[in-house]
Motif scaffolding. Structure first.
Motif, PDB file in Angstrom:
ATOM      1  N   ARG A 309       0.839  -1.206   0.000  1.00  0.00           N
ATOM      2  CA  ARG A 309       0.000   0.000   0.000  1.00  0.00           C
ATOM      3  C   ARG A 309       0.866   1.246   0.000  1.00  0.00           C
ATOM      4  O   ARG A 309       0.639   2.190  -0.771  1.00  0.00           O
ATOM      5  N   LEU A 313       1.053   4.250  -2.879  1.00  0.00           N
ATOM      6  CA  LEU A 313       0.776   5.653  -2.597  1.00  0.00           C
ATOM      7  C   LEU A 313       1.992   6.521  -2.902  1.00  0.00           C
ATOM      8  O   LEU A 313       1.864   7.634  -3.439  1.00  0.00           O
ATOM      9  N   TRP A 326      -6.431  10.502  -5.710  1.00  0.00           N
ATOM     10  CA  TRP A 326      -6.608   9.115  -5.286  1.00  0.00           C
ATOM     11  C   TRP A 326      -6.882   9.066  -3.789  1.00  0.00           C
ATOM     12  O   TRP A 326      -6.585   9.997  -3.046  1.00  0.00           O
ATOM     13  N   GLN A 328      -6.619   7.453   0.151  1.00  0.00           N
ATOM     14  CA  GLN A 328      -5.509   7.121   1.048  1.00  0.00           C
ATOM     15  C   GLN A 328      -6.004   6.051   2.029  1.00  0.00           C
ATOM     16  O   GLN A 328      -6.281   6.345   3.194  1.00  0.00           O
ATOM     17  N   VAL A 335      -6.763   1.153  -4.068  1.00  0.00           N
ATOM     18  CA  VAL A 335      -6.673   2.610  -4.172  1.00  0.00           C
ATOM     19  C   VAL A 335      -7.569   3.021  -5.337  1.00  0.00           C
ATOM     20  O   VAL A 335      -7.569   2.377  -6.394  1.00  0.00           O
TER      21      VAL A 335
END
Length: 406
Positions: A309, A313, A326, A328, A335
């Protein structure tokens, strides 16, 4: 005449799953896939399952493992789930639990149990594609579930009556939802319970990802909050759907429903009519493995998926052009990207597969009304950190080339 001419009218509402079709891309070695929301098979507790199945087939146990069983589910597994639910704030008994063939079967049964043609199902915009697929056969009207807005319950009720039915349930995945990865906060869950009371409808809580929290403070399940209000599960309107698919094994197809006993009794009748009971040996194996290593295995999953993850990000922050936003997520597997207006996720996918070999799921399929064209879902659960970096880099380059036609 062809047989298609005598299909029931509901057959027209059945559609192929875009996700299931995209999973076929996983067999193509040159595709970097962020499409299927599937667990990493390298993390399956395969040795533990091998031992569990061997034990289930010993002479003293094989008759039970290979025989018909009760529709409610394997009793030791239901007892384990009673203890598990207690740890997340949901006191219940084995009579409040039904074992299903994955939580997908639970959604199908709940649609069949509650929905008459023209009734309203409140769902997210977007929402889990599999829920729409399960509910579609029962011919509902969909309305947008708005928890954090000022839309009054009376407006929902009026819209449902105008459509020719009534509101039967609000469906949501409150923790790290599929497809957005977002979580409904404590206050939002309380507001939803208030709304459901006023609308006199059920709440279907899809908790498939509930165990996969990587950071942030845990939020009690909606069912736990309602039990705290009412003192007993038997007074509740929330129906909790759980699954071992994201924690132990999706292939064994073992999920469960937790609900007041009258709901469970009706679901048992539906299961008897559909498949009699879930696989005996699979339930036994799941129980054995869950009893031995559920907590430690889930801790390992959290560690691996959190790194992935974080990698996604970070890569999105470095490679996406201006105008792309996007979510979080604090857990789960997804996502959600929103593209600038005028861009189309499906068109982007076609171009992506042809030119940069990156797969994802276009967002439109997750909207009951077919909107959301300028969105897409990315899954990080089954991709290595170098693959995530390369995939987001390629996708960013593609997006920088200019707007796509809507």
């Amino acid at each position: 005449m062809t047989l298609e001419q005598i299909f029931a009218t509901r057959a027209a509402r059945l559609k192929a799953s875009e996700i299931r079709e995209l999973l076929k891309l996983l067999d193509q070695p040159d595709i970097l896939s962020f499409a299927g929301g599937i667990p990493d098979p390298s993390l399956f507790p395969a040795e533990a399952f091998s031992k569990a199945f061997s034990e289930a087939l010993t002479p003293s146990r094989q008759a039970q493992a290979l025989q018909y069983s009760v529709s409610e589910g394997y009793l030791p597994l239901r007892r384990w789930l009673v203890n598990h639910m207690e740890t997340i704030g949901v006191p219940c008994t084995v009579d409040n639990i039904l074992i299903t063939s994955g939580s997908q079967q639970a959604l199908d049964y709940l649609g069949k149990l509650f929905l008459s043609p023209g009734d309203t199902a409140l769902v997210g915009w977007p929402t889990y594609l599999g829920a729409l697929a399960a509910f579609n056969a029962y011919e509902p009207v969909y309305d947008r579930l708005r928890i954090g807005t000022n839309r009054a319950p009376a407006d929902y009720i009026a819209a449902a009556e105008a459509a020719g039915g009534r509101i039967k349930f609000a469906y949501l995945s409150a923790d790290f939802s599929n497809p957005t990865g977002e979580t409904v906060d404590h206050a939002g869950r309380e507001r939803l319970l208030d709304q459901a009371e006023t609308m006199d409808c059920a709440v279907i809580e899809d908790a498939a990802y509930q165990a996969l929290r990587y950071d942030g403070a845990p939020v009690p399940p909606i069912l736990a909050l309602e039990i705290a209000r009412k003192g007993t599960i038997e007074a509740c309107r929330t129906i909790y759907c759980g699954s071992f698919s994201k924690t132990l094994s999706p292939g064994l197809r073992v999920g469960w429903v937790v609900a007041p006993q009258p709901v469970i009794r009706q679901l048992v009748l539906l299961k008897q009519a559909a498949d009699l009971h879930s696989s005996s040996i699979n339930q036994i194996a799941i129980h054995t493995v869950a009893e031995r290593l559920f907590d430690s295995h889930v801790a390992e999953l959290r560690s691996v998926y959190q790194r992935r993850r974080d990698a996604m990000l970070d890569a999105l922050a470095r490679h996406m052009p201006d105008g792309v936003t996007w979510t979080q997520p604090e857990g789960g597997m997804f996502v959600w990207l929103t593209l600038p207006e005028g861009q189309d996720g499906a068109a982007l996918l076609a171009r992506s597969l042809e030119s940069v070999k990156v797969a994802f799921v276009p967002g439109r399929a997750f909207f009951a009304d077919g909107s959301g064209a300028n969105s897409l879902r990315l899954s990080f659960s089954c991709a290595s950190e170098p693959t995530i970096e390369e995939g987001m880099k390629r996708l960013g380059v593609l997006l920088r080339e200019g707007k796509l036609a809507s």
